[in-house]
Write a protein that holds these residues in place. Structure first.
Motif, short mmCIF file in Angstrom:
data_model
loop_
_atom_site.label_atom_id
_atom_site.label_comp_id
_atom_site.label_asym_id
_atom_site.label_seq_id
_atom_site.Cartn_x
_atom_site.Cartn_y
_atom_site.Cartn_z
N PHE A 79 -2.79 -11.69 -12.89
CA PHE A 79 -2.32 -10.43 -12.31
C PHE A 79 -3.48 -9.89 -11.48
N TYR A 80 -3.36 -10.02 -10.16
CA TYR A 80 -4.46 -9.63 -9.29
C TYR A 80 -4.13 -8.38 -8.47
N LEU A 81 -5.15 -7.54 -8.32
CA LEU A 81 -5.09 -6.39 -7.42
C LEU A 81 -5.87 -6.82 -6.18
N CYS A 82 -5.14 -7.08 -5.09
CA CYS A 82 -5.76 -7.64 -3.89
C CYS A 82 -6.06 -6.56 -2.86
N HIS A 83 -7.33 -6.47 -2.48
CA HIS A 83 -7.80 -5.45 -1.54
C HIS A 83 -7.99 -5.99 -0.12
N CYS A 84 -7.49 -7.20 0.17
CA CYS A 84 -7.67 -7.74 1.52
C CYS A 84 -6.95 -6.84 2.53
N GLN A 85 -7.37 -6.93 3.78
CA GLN A 85 -6.77 -6.06 4.80
C GLN A 85 -5.31 -6.39 5.05
N HIS A 86 -4.90 -7.66 4.84
CA HIS A 86 -3.49 -8.01 5.00
C HIS A 86 -2.65 -7.29 3.95
N CYS A 87 -3.11 -7.28 2.71
CA CYS A 87 -2.36 -6.60 1.64
C CYS A 87 -2.37 -5.08 1.83
N GLN A 88 -3.45 -4.54 2.37
CA GLN A 88 -3.46 -3.10 2.65
C GLN A 88 -2.40 -2.76 3.69
N LYS A 89 -2.33 -3.54 4.76
CA LYS A 89 -1.32 -3.30 5.80
C LYS A 89 0.09 -3.54 5.26
N ASP A 90 0.23 -4.62 4.51
CA ASP A 90 1.51 -5.03 3.95
C ASP A 90 2.10 -3.97 3.03
N THR A 91 1.27 -3.35 2.19
CA THR A 91 1.75 -2.36 1.21
C THR A 91 1.62 -0.93 1.70
N GLY A 92 0.78 -0.70 2.72
CA GLY A 92 0.52 0.67 3.15
C GLY A 92 -0.29 1.43 2.12
N SER A 93 -1.03 0.70 1.29
CA SER A 93 -1.78 1.30 0.20
C SER A 93 -3.16 0.65 0.09
N ALA A 94 -3.88 1.00 -0.97
CA ALA A 94 -5.25 0.50 -1.16
C ALA A 94 -5.28 -0.98 -1.51
N HIS A 95 -4.22 -1.46 -2.18
CA HIS A 95 -4.19 -2.86 -2.59
C HIS A 95 -2.78 -3.27 -2.98
N ALA A 96 -2.57 -4.57 -3.03
CA ALA A 96 -1.33 -5.12 -3.58
C ALA A 96 -1.56 -5.38 -5.07
N ALA A 97 -0.51 -5.37 -5.86
CA ALA A 97 -0.58 -5.67 -7.29
C ALA A 97 0.43 -6.79 -7.55
N ASN A 98 -0.06 -8.04 -7.61
CA ASN A 98 0.83 -9.19 -7.73
C ASN A 98 0.55 -10.01 -8.98
N LEU A 99 1.64 -10.43 -9.61
CA LEU A 99 1.59 -11.33 -10.76
C LEU A 99 1.85 -12.75 -10.25
N PHE A 100 1.14 -13.73 -10.82
CA PHE A 100 1.26 -15.11 -10.37
C PHE A 100 1.66 -16.00 -11.55
N SER A 101 2.52 -16.99 -11.26
CA SER A 101 2.90 -17.96 -12.29
C SER A 101 3.19 -19.31 -11.65
N GLN A 102 2.74 -20.36 -12.32
CA GLN A 102 3.05 -21.72 -11.88
C GLN A 102 4.22 -22.29 -12.68
N SER A 103 4.71 -21.54 -13.70
CA SER A 103 5.77 -22.08 -14.54
C SER A 103 6.99 -21.16 -14.69
N ALA A 104 6.87 -19.89 -14.42
CA ALA A 104 8.01 -18.97 -14.58
C ALA A 104 9.13 -19.32 -13.61
N LYS A 105 10.34 -19.00 -14.01
CA LYS A 105 11.52 -19.29 -13.20
C LYS A 105 12.15 -17.99 -12.71
N LEU A 106 12.59 -18.00 -11.46
CA LEU A 106 13.22 -16.85 -10.82
C LEU A 106 14.70 -17.13 -10.64
N ALA A 107 15.55 -16.17 -11.03
CA ALA A 107 17.00 -16.26 -10.80
C ALA A 107 17.45 -14.96 -10.14
#
Length: 188
Positions: A79-107
Motif C-alpha cells: 500500500f503505497y502513498l505516491c508523491h510523484c508529480q504524475h500522481c499529484q496531477k492525476d489525483t489533484g492532491s498531495a499523493h495517490a494512495a494505491n494498493l497493489f496485488s499480484q494475486s488478488a482477483k477483480l470482478a
C-alpha cells in the motif's frame, strides 16, 4: 427485486442476496439465545431470494456516481502513498494512495462498460476511471499486477500504508500537516 449485501464481523465471509424477504422474526427460544448470546435471534426469511457466497476476505468498491461497482478477492501485497508529480496531477492532491496485488482477483459487479483508462505517453503511469464521474478505479493494465486506489473502496481495509514513495517530489505544502486545524465536516 432488491440486492442485499452482508458479511461476518471480520469480513472474512461475505454474501449477496438477490430478491425480497417474506418475513422477519425475533426468536426467543433457548437455542437461539445460546446461539446468539442474546435474548433473541433476528431472522429474515425468503422463499425466493437467491444467495451467492463471496469467497475469501474480499472487499467491494464503487465510483462516485455509483455506475461502476466491483469486488476484490485475495490479499494486497503493498500500500503505497505516491508523491510523484504524475500522481499529484492525476489525483489533484498531495499523493495517490494505491494498493497493489499480484494475486488478488477483480470482478466488475456493474458498469464495466463505463470503465476507461489513460496511459501517460512515454511513462509507466496508468489510470483507470469511470468515464461518467471521473472516479479512480482498479487497474489491470500492467500484466500480473492489480492496482487499486484506496479511496474507491467501500469496505474498510486493515492494511496500513507500506511507505511513501517518490518523496523527493513531495508537494511543498505537504509539510507539517499535523498542525493544521481539523474539522469533522465543512468549516463554517
Amino acid at each position: 427485486m432488491t440486492d442485499h449485501f452482508g458479511s461476518c464481523l471480520c469480513g472474512t465471509v461475505s454474501f449477496e442476496l438477490t430478491g425480497d424477504f417474506d418475513s422477519f422474526y425475533l426468536c426467543h427460544c433457548q437455542h437461539c439465545q445460546k446461539d446468539t448470546g442474546s435474548a433473541h435471534a433476528a431472522n429474515l426469511f425468503s422463499q425466493s431470494a437467491k444467495l451467492a457466497w463471496r469467497s475469501g476476505a474480499g472487499c467491494c468498491g464503487s465510483c462516485l456516481c455509483g455506475t461502476v461497482s466491483f469486488e476484490l478477492t485475495g490479499d494486497f501485497d503493498s500500500f503505497y502513498l505516491c508523491h510523484c508529480q504524475h500522481c499529484q496531477k492525476d489525483t489533484g492532491s498531495a499523493h495517490a494512495a494505491n494498493l497493489f496485488s499480484q494475486s488478488a482477483k477483480l470482478a466488475w459487479r456493474s458498469g464495466a462498460d463505463a470503465v476507461t483508462s489513460f496511459t501517460l505517453p512515454g511513462t509507466r503511469h496508468k489510470k483507470s476511471f469511470c468515464k461518467l464521474c471521473g472516479s479512480a478505479l482498479p487497474s489491470t493494465q500492467i500484466p500480473g499486477l492489480l492496482v487499486v486506489p484506496a479511496g474507491c473502496l467501500d469496505t474498510e481495509i486493515s492494511m496500513a500504508p507500506t511507505a511513501h514513495i517518490f518523496s523527493s517530489s513531495k508537494a511543498v505544502w505537504d509539510e507539517g500537516l499535523g498542525d493544521v486545524p481539523k474539522f469533522e465536516g465543512l468549516p463554517e
